[in-house]
Design a protein around this motif. Structure first.
Motif, short mmCIF file in Angstrom:
data_model
loop_
_atom_site.label_atom_id
_atom_site.label_comp_id
_atom_site.label_asym_id
_atom_site.label_seq_id
_atom_site.Cartn_x
_atom_site.Cartn_y
_atom_site.Cartn_z
N GLY A 1 2.48 5.08 -6.15
CA GLY A 1 3.25 6.32 -6.25
C GLY A 1 3.68 6.59 -7.68
O GLY A 1 3.24 5.93 -8.63
N HIS A 2 4.54 7.56 -7.81
CA HIS A 2 4.96 7.99 -9.14
C HIS A 2 5.75 6.91 -9.87
O HIS A 2 5.52 6.63 -11.05
CB HIS A 2 5.78 9.27 -9.01
CG HIS A 2 6.29 9.79 -10.31
ND1 HIS A 2 5.46 10.03 -11.39
CD2 HIS A 2 7.54 10.12 -10.71
CE1 HIS A 2 6.19 10.49 -12.40
NE2 HIS A 2 7.45 10.54 -12.02
N GLN A 3 6.70 6.28 -9.17
CA GLN A 3 7.56 5.28 -9.83
C GLN A 3 6.75 4.10 -10.36
O GLN A 3 7.16 3.46 -11.33
CB GLN A 3 8.65 4.80 -8.87
CG GLN A 3 9.79 5.78 -8.67
CD GLN A 3 9.47 6.82 -7.62
OE1 GLN A 3 8.38 6.84 -7.04
NE2 GLN A 3 10.41 7.72 -7.36
N ALA A 4 5.62 3.80 -9.74
CA ALA A 4 4.79 2.69 -10.21
C ALA A 4 4.28 2.92 -11.63
O ALA A 4 4.00 1.96 -12.37
CB ALA A 4 3.60 2.48 -9.26
N SER A 5 4.19 4.18 -12.05
CA SER A 5 3.69 4.47 -13.40
C SER A 5 4.65 3.98 -14.48
O SER A 5 4.24 3.75 -15.62
CB SER A 5 3.46 5.98 -13.57
OG SER A 5 4.69 6.69 -13.56
N PHE A 6 5.93 3.77 -14.12
CA PHE A 6 6.92 3.37 -15.14
C PHE A 6 6.90 1.88 -15.44
O PHE A 6 7.65 1.40 -16.29
CB PHE A 6 8.32 3.82 -14.70
CG PHE A 6 8.46 5.31 -14.65
CD1 PHE A 6 8.54 6.05 -15.82
CD2 PHE A 6 8.48 5.98 -13.43
CE1 PHE A 6 8.63 7.43 -15.78
CE2 PHE A 6 8.59 7.36 -13.38
CZ PHE A 6 8.66 8.10 -14.56
N VAL A 7 6.02 1.14 -14.77
CA VAL A 7 5.80 -0.25 -15.15
C VAL A 7 5.18 -0.31 -16.54
O VAL A 7 5.36 -1.28 -17.28
CB VAL A 7 4.89 -0.94 -14.10
CG1 VAL A 7 4.46 -2.32 -14.56
CG2 VAL A 7 5.63 -1.05 -12.77
N SER A 8 4.44 0.75 -16.90
CA SER A 8 3.81 0.81 -18.22
C SER A 8 4.78 1.30 -19.28
O SER A 8 5.48 2.31 -19.09
CB SER A 8 2.60 1.74 -18.18
OG SER A 8 2.08 1.92 -19.49
#
Length: 333
Positions: free
Chosen positions: A117-124
């Motif tokens: 999902g969208h929040q997973a992108s903030f791992v980067s």
């Protein structure tokens, strides 16, 4: 294949994404959904097998989060019980759209998952952030719903595991028109906060979607709508532009349709501040407070000649195949 899909219902975007994905997921196996939280206002036409109050968001009257209300409504013992009771070992694949209960359940039951999902992108670290990072916000990104693997969705491909947004079929297949109205979707604002500004711009027509509106009706230059997917799709497809928060799905759909966007992120909502930073990099106007002269901001935005960025739609079959391949990799011992 048995698939467990966890939806965090702190907003309509997670549910909208799950509804869009469901028919594609069915081609891979039987899907059971778990819904956590109770902020969403869309009808949930999905086979919800498990439900929890989880953690829900609460808003102040005019565009901010009410952290005291959020914290006092968190029931830690119930969250722990809900996590223990989820029968995750019965499933071949666990997909988690940023739900903390599912993440805890995976840890307790020693089950793998993919955060999707969208929040997973903030791992980067490559995903846009505001100039001033929030320690609390970054901690939530990393520790609220941790997973062995991440597949993120964002406006652009900021990293190798980040893919384009899921755009609803109704939007992808639409023929956009400009009927000159402005669509408004700002769920963290009460009616009284903005109504005067819209009424001041008497020549401009607004379609305003509000959670407490029960039926479509018009007063002056404003048509008030209940939060309804069909109404909203039609309004967005035919609008001149949209005024919305700093969410992800709605701005992505609007930009995909080549509509003007004015973003007003929820105050003290770090994810929305990050989205606002990404939108600003794309050239989308962002404001952080409406103030007493909101009508002037709207006028300037309407009269501005800003270039609308191009947004790709996600190739859902390819993305899901990538997801299941990624999940398979996590389970190799």
């Amino acid at each position: 294949m048995k698939i467990f899909y966890a939806i965090q219902a702190t907003g309509n975007g997670h549910i909208s994404r799950a509804i869009q994905l469901y028919p594609y997921l069915q081609k891979f196996g039987v899907v059971d959904f778990f819904m956590s939280g109770n902020n969403a206002s869309l009808p949930v036409d999905l086979p919800i097998k498990y439900k929890s109050q989880g953690c829900s968001l609460h808003y102040s009257n005019c565009g901010g989060l009410d952290y005291w209300e959020i914290v006092k409504n968190i029931k830690l013992l119930q969250i722990f019980k809900d996590a223990k009771s989820l029968p995750l070992k019965e499933y071949d694949v666990v997909i988690n759209d940023f739900d903390s209960i599912t993440s805890l359940a995976c840890k307790l039951q020693k089950v793998d998952s993919v955060q999707f999902g969208h929040q997973a992108s903030f791992v980067s670290e490559l995903t846009p952030r505001p100039e001033k990072k929030s320690l609390l916000g970054e901690t939530i990104f990393k520790h609220y719903a941790p997973s062995p693997k991440y597949i993120g969705l964002h406006f652009e491909r900021y990293d190798s595991f980040i893919l384009p947004p899921i755009i609803k079929n109704e939007i992808v297949q639409a023929v956009p028109k400009d009927l000159k109205h402005i669509t408004v979707y700002l769920p963290s604002f009460d009616k009284d906060c903005l109504e005067k500004a819209f009424n001041t711009l008497a020549e401009q027509e607004f379609h305003w979607f509000l959670n407490d509106v029960k039926f479509k009706h018009r007063v002056g230059n404003v048509t008030y709508y209940p939060v309804n997917q069909n109404y909203f799709n039609e309004s967005l497809i035919t609008c001149h532009g949209i005024i919305t928060g700093g969410g992800f799905e709605t701005p992505a759909e609007a930009l995909y349709l080549r509509k003007k966007v004015l973003s007003i992120p929820i105050l003290n909502h770090y994810e929305q501040e990050c989205n606002a930073a990404a939108l600003k990099k794309l050239g989308v106007p962002v404001i952080y407070e409406v103030g007493k002269k909101f009508e002037l901001i709207i006028e300037n935005w309407l009269n501005s000649d800003t270039q609308i960025p191009t947004i790709q739609a996600n190739n859902i079959p390819e993305t899901l195949q990538f997801l299941f391949d990624t999940y398979k990799d996590t389970t190799v011992k």
